[in-house]
Write a protein that holds these residues in place. Structure first.
Motif, PDB file in Angstrom:
ATOM      1  N   LYS A 169       0.835  -1.190   0.000  1.00  0.00           N
ATOM      2  CA  LYS A 169       0.000   0.000   0.000  1.00  0.00           C
ATOM      3  C   LYS A 169       0.875   1.247   0.000  1.00  0.00           C
ATOM      4  CE  LYS A 169      -3.773  -2.335   2.386  1.00  0.00           C
ATOM      5  NZ  LYS A 169      -4.655  -2.363   3.569  1.00  0.00           N
ATOM      6  N   LEU A 170       0.242   2.390  -0.266  1.00  0.00           N
ATOM      7  CA  LEU A 170       0.981   3.639  -0.381  1.00  0.00           C
ATOM      8  C   LEU A 170       1.728   3.968   0.897  1.00  0.00           C
ATOM      9  CD1 LEU A 170       1.645   6.101  -2.068  1.00  0.00           C
ATOM     10  CD2 LEU A 170      -0.436   7.191  -1.223  1.00  0.00           C
ATOM     11  N   ASN A 171       1.089   3.743   2.062  1.00  0.00           N
ATOM     12  CA  ASN A 171       1.763   4.087   3.315  1.00  0.00           C
ATOM     13  C   ASN A 171       3.000   3.221   3.552  1.00  0.00           C
ATOM     14  OD1 ASN A 171       0.336   1.763   3.736  1.00  0.00           O
ATOM     15  ND2 ASN A 171      -0.561   2.360   5.683  1.00  0.00           N
ATOM     16  N   THR A 172       2.979   1.966   3.070  1.00  0.00           N
ATOM     17  CA  THR A 172       4.157   1.111   3.177  1.00  0.00           C
ATOM     18  C   THR A 172       5.297   1.671   2.347  1.00  0.00           C
ATOM     19  OG1 THR A 172       2.700  -0.814   3.421  1.00  0.00           O
ATOM     20  CG2 THR A 172       5.019  -1.249   2.920  1.00  0.00           C
ATOM     21  N   CYS A 173       4.981   2.155   1.147  1.00  0.00           N
ATOM     22  CA  CYS A 173       6.005   2.751   0.287  1.00  0.00           C
ATOM     23  C   CYS A 173       6.597   3.996   0.927  1.00  0.00           C
ATOM     24  CB  CYS A 173       5.397   3.110  -1.076  1.00  0.00           C
ATOM     25  SG  CYS A 173       5.015   1.671  -2.084  1.00  0.00           S
ATOM     26  N   ILE A 174       5.754   4.766   1.596  1.00  0.00           N
ATOM     27  CA  ILE A 174       6.240   5.974   2.261  1.00  0.00           C
ATOM     28  C   ILE A 174       7.226   5.607   3.371  1.00  0.00           C
ATOM     29  CG2 ILE A 174       5.546   7.918   3.730  1.00  0.00           C
ATOM     30  CD1 ILE A 174       2.950   8.036   2.121  1.00  0.00           C
ATOM     31  N   ILE A 175       6.928   4.528   4.102  1.00  0.00           N
ATOM     32  CA  ILE A 175       7.839   4.055   5.149  1.00  0.00           C
ATOM     33  C   ILE A 175       9.176   3.671   4.538  1.00  0.00           C
ATOM     34  CG2 ILE A 175       8.266   2.211   6.822  1.00  0.00           C
ATOM     35  CD1 ILE A 175       5.232   2.180   7.346  1.00  0.00           C
ATOM     36  N   TYR A 176       9.140   2.938   3.389  1.00  0.00           N
ATOM     37  CA  TYR A 176      10.371   2.554   2.702  1.00  0.00           C
ATOM     38  C   TYR A 176      11.170   3.777   2.270  1.00  0.00           C
ATOM     39  CZ  TYR A 176       8.892  -2.349   2.417  1.00  0.00           C
ATOM     40  OH  TYR A 176       8.524  -3.628   2.714  1.00  0.00           O
ATOM     41  N   ILE A 177      10.472   4.801   1.814  1.00  0.00           N
ATOM     42  CA  ILE A 177      11.146   6.029   1.379  1.00  0.00           C
ATOM     43  C   ILE A 177      11.869   6.680   2.550  1.00  0.00           C
ATOM     44  CG2 ILE A 177      10.779   8.391   0.540  1.00  0.00           C
ATOM     45  CD1 ILE A 177       8.495   7.243  -1.186  1.00  0.00           C
ATOM     46  N   TYR A 178      11.217   6.735   3.713  1.00  0.00           N
ATOM     47  CA  TYR A 178      11.849   7.312   4.907  1.00  0.00           C
ATOM     48  C   TYR A 178      13.071   6.496   5.328  1.00  0.00           C
ATOM     49  CZ  TYR A 178       8.079  10.677   5.707  1.00  0.00           C
ATOM     50  OH  TYR A 178       7.215  11.720   5.585  1.00  0.00           O
ATOM     51  N   ILE A 179      12.934   5.164   5.266  1.00  0.00           N
ATOM     52  CA  ILE A 179      14.071   4.299   5.610  1.00  0.00           C
ATOM     53  C   ILE A 179      15.227   4.548   4.641  1.00  0.00           C
ATOM     54  CG2 ILE A 179      14.884   1.909   5.744  1.00  0.00           C
ATOM     55  CD1 ILE A 179      12.060   1.128   6.630  1.00  0.00           C
ATOM     56  N   GLN A 180      14.882   4.679   3.360  1.00  0.00           N
ATOM     57  CA  GLN A 180      15.901   4.915   2.351  1.00  0.00           C
ATOM     58  C   GLN A 180      16.618   6.245   2.577  1.00  0.00           C
ATOM     59  OE1 GLN A 180      14.908   5.488  -1.971  1.00  0.00           O
ATOM     60  NE2 GLN A 180      15.652   3.376  -2.092  1.00  0.00           N
ATOM     61  N   ILE A 181      15.862   7.277   2.955  1.00  0.00           N
ATOM     62  CA  ILE A 181      16.468   8.588   3.242  1.00  0.00           C
ATOM     63  C   ILE A 181      17.453   8.477   4.398  1.00  0.00           C
ATOM     64  CG2 ILE A 181      16.000  10.912   4.124  1.00  0.00           C
ATOM     65  CD1 ILE A 181      13.355  10.813   2.569  1.00  0.00           C
ATOM     66  N   ILE A 182      17.067   7.727   5.435  1.00  0.00           N
ATOM     67  CA  ILE A 182      17.946   7.548   6.602  1.00  0.00           C
ATOM     68  C   ILE A 182      19.216   6.798   6.200  1.00  0.00           C
ATOM     69  CG2 ILE A 182      18.168   6.425   8.854  1.00  0.00           C
ATOM     70  CD1 ILE A 182      15.131   6.911   9.216  1.00  0.00           C
ATOM     71  N   VAL A 183      19.046   5.692   5.447  1.00  0.00           N
ATOM     72  CA  VAL A 183      20.199   4.883   5.032  1.00  0.00           C
ATOM     73  C   VAL A 183      21.128   5.701   4.141  1.00  0.00           C
ATOM     74  CG1 VAL A 183      20.922   2.874   3.679  1.00  0.00           C
ATOM     75  CG2 VAL A 183      18.974   2.686   5.229  1.00  0.00           C
ATOM     76  N   PHE A 184      20.551   6.435   3.197  1.00  0.00           N
ATOM     77  CA  PHE A 184      21.367   7.191   2.248  1.00  0.00           C
ATOM     78  C   PHE A 184      22.056   8.393   2.904  1.00  0.00           C
ATOM     79  CE2 PHE A 184      19.364   5.917  -2.071  1.00  0.00           C
ATOM     80  CZ  PHE A 184      19.548   4.585  -1.736  1.00  0.00           C
ATOM     81  N   SER A 185      21.475   8.862   4.002  1.00  0.00           N
ATOM     82  CA  SER A 185      22.081  10.018   4.679  1.00  0.00           C
ATOM     83  C   SER A 185      23.333   9.640   5.469  1.00  0.00           C
ATOM     84  CB  SER A 185      21.056  10.687   5.609  1.00  0.00           C
ATOM     85  OG  SER A 185      20.687   9.809   6.659  1.00  0.00           O
ATOM     86  N   VAL A 186      23.479   8.363   5.776  1.00  0.00           N
ATOM     87  CA  VAL A 186      24.643   7.924   6.565  1.00  0.00           C
ATOM     88  C   VAL A 186      25.611   7.081   5.735  1.00  0.00           C
ATOM     89  CG1 VAL A 186      23.395   7.998   8.751  1.00  0.00           C
ATOM     90  CG2 VAL A 186      23.397   5.879   7.411  1.00  0.00           C
ATOM     91  N   THR A 187      25.335   6.926   4.432  1.00  0.00           N
ATOM     92  CA  THR A 187      26.254   6.185   3.560  1.00  0.00           C
ATOM     93  C   THR A 187      26.538   7.013   2.311  1.00  0.00           C
ATOM     94  OG1 THR A 187      24.393   5.063   2.472  1.00  0.00           O
ATOM     95  CG2 THR A 187      25.453   3.908   4.304  1.00  0.00           C
ATOM     96  N   ILE A 188      27.682   6.772   1.724  1.00  0.00           N
ATOM     97  CA  ILE A 188      28.029   7.474   0.493  1.00  0.00           C
ATOM     98  C   ILE A 188      27.824   6.531  -0.694  1.00  0.00           C
ATOM     99  CG2 ILE A 188      29.642   9.053   1.595  1.00  0.00           C
ATOM    100  CD1 ILE A 188      31.921   7.257   0.733  1.00  0.00           C
ATOM    101  N   ALA A 189      27.758   7.095  -1.894  1.00  0.00           N
ATOM    102  CA  ALA A 189      27.440   6.318  -3.094  1.00  0.00           C
ATOM    103  C   ALA A 189      28.338   5.103  -3.304  1.00  0.00           C
ATOM    104  CB  ALA A 189      27.468   7.237  -4.320  1.00  0.00           C
ATOM    105  N   PRO A 190      29.667   5.216  -3.156  1.00  0.00           N
ATOM    106  CA  PRO A 190      30.517   4.027  -3.358  1.00  0.00           C
ATOM    107  C   PRO A 190      30.171   2.871  -2.418  1.00  0.00           C
ATOM    108  CG  PRO A 190      31.857   6.017  -3.383  1.00  0.00           C
ATOM    109  CD  PRO A 190      30.487   6.425  -2.930  1.00  0.00           C
ATOM    110  N   ILE A 191      29.805   3.203  -1.183  1.00  0.00           N
ATOM    111  CA  ILE A 191      29.437   2.155  -0.226  1.00  0.00           C
ATOM    112  C   ILE A 191      28.134   1.483  -0.661  1.00  0.00           C
ATOM    113  CG2 ILE A 191      28.682   1.722   2.150  1.00  0.00           C
ATOM    114  CD1 ILE A 191      30.625   3.851   3.072  1.00  0.00           C
ATOM    115  N   ARG A 192      27.183   2.291  -1.131  1.00  0.00           N
ATOM    116  CA  ARG A 192      25.909   1.723  -1.595  1.00  0.00           C
ATOM    117  C   ARG A 192      26.123   0.834  -2.817  1.00  0.00           C
ATOM    118  NH1 ARG A 192      24.098   7.035  -0.385  1.00  0.00           N
ATOM    119  NH2 ARG A 192      23.919   7.595  -2.590  1.00  0.00           N
ATOM    120  N   LEU A 193      27.058   1.227  -3.684  1.00  0.00           N
ATOM    121  CA  LEU A 193      27.373   0.410  -4.851  1.00  0.00           C
ATOM    122  C   LEU A 193      27.963  -0.931  -4.430  1.00  0.00           C
ATOM    123  CD1 LEU A 193      27.650   0.024  -7.892  1.00  0.00           C
ATOM    124  CD2 LEU A 193      29.847   1.224  -7.785  1.00  0.00           C
TER     125      LEU A 193
END
Length: 213
Positions: free
Chosen positions: A3-27
């Motif tokens: 559902k849409l609210n589940t996707c919103i939760i994933y987006i927030y999690i992604q923002i948190i993860v991406f804010s503490v990691t840099i692109a090379p680490i994510r790759l």
């Protein structure tokens, strides 16, 4: 279904993860989760008969192995900034033995495989299977050589066989070339006799980035 609210939760999690990691680490993490999928693919390939690989997975270990590959592939997409949100109802193999998808790119095609309860059977060019990743390989797709008339006829026969027995074979996933109009609509295309009057579903991918497709 997500559902849409589940996707919103994933987006927030992604923002948190991406804010503490840099692109090379994510790759590196993307490559790590892709590599984790390979052992399960080889287990499926080497411990299943050719007949089992052609049909819908029935054995518990096959289903679990495939679901693990799917889960790891979804994490890989997540680390690559892709979140999948679904709209609509999933059609069963009996309801729609053939699924038409758009758009079609070898890096997009694996995304469609996340939208099925069991594995689907994609029709894909032989040379792009490995490029599409372990999830595509674990789906044991119907491979086609577009320039080979014999190959095209064999693929047509395979699609007909699977569409006639949806209780035995997985749903066929097809992405006909040139069916999108400027990325905004689907053009009419020749169905011919491969659908045999069977019900089919259409899936459309919508993204926030025009360059993605």
């Amino acid at each position: 279904m997500q559902k849409l609210n589940t996707c919103i939760i994933y987006i927030y999690i992604q923002i948190i993860v991406f804010s503490v990691t840099i692109a090379p680490i994510r790759l590196v993490l993307c490559l790590f989760f892709r590599c984790l999928q390979l052992p399960f693919f080889y287990v499926l390939k080497n411990f299943s008969t050719s007949e089992e690989l052609e049909r819908t997975f029935k054995k518990r270990w096959q289903i679990i192995s495939f679901k693990i590959i799917g889960a790891l592939a979804r994490i890989e997409l997540f680390m690559g900034s892709v979140i999948i949100c679904e709209k609509g109802k999933r059609a069963t193999a009996e309801e729609a033995p053939v699924i038409i998808v758009a758009p079609h790119r070898f890096w997009i095609d694996p995304i469609w495989l996340h939208l099925f309860n069991n594995r689907a059977s994609p029709v894909i060019a032989e040379e792009t299977v490995k490029l599409a990743g372990p999830l595509m390989m674990a789906s044991f797709p119907i491979e086609i050589q577009r320039s080979n008339e014999i190959s095209r006829k064999k693929v047509t026969q395979s699609i007909i066989k699977q569409a006639k027995s949806p209780d035995i074979y997985p749903q066929v996933l097809m992405a006909p070339e040139g069916i999108l109009s400027n990325g905004k609509g689907m053009l009419k295309f020749q169905e011919r006799d491969i659908f045999m009057g069977k019900t089919k579903n259409v899936l459309i991918l919508s993204t926030d980035s025009q360059s993605f497709c």
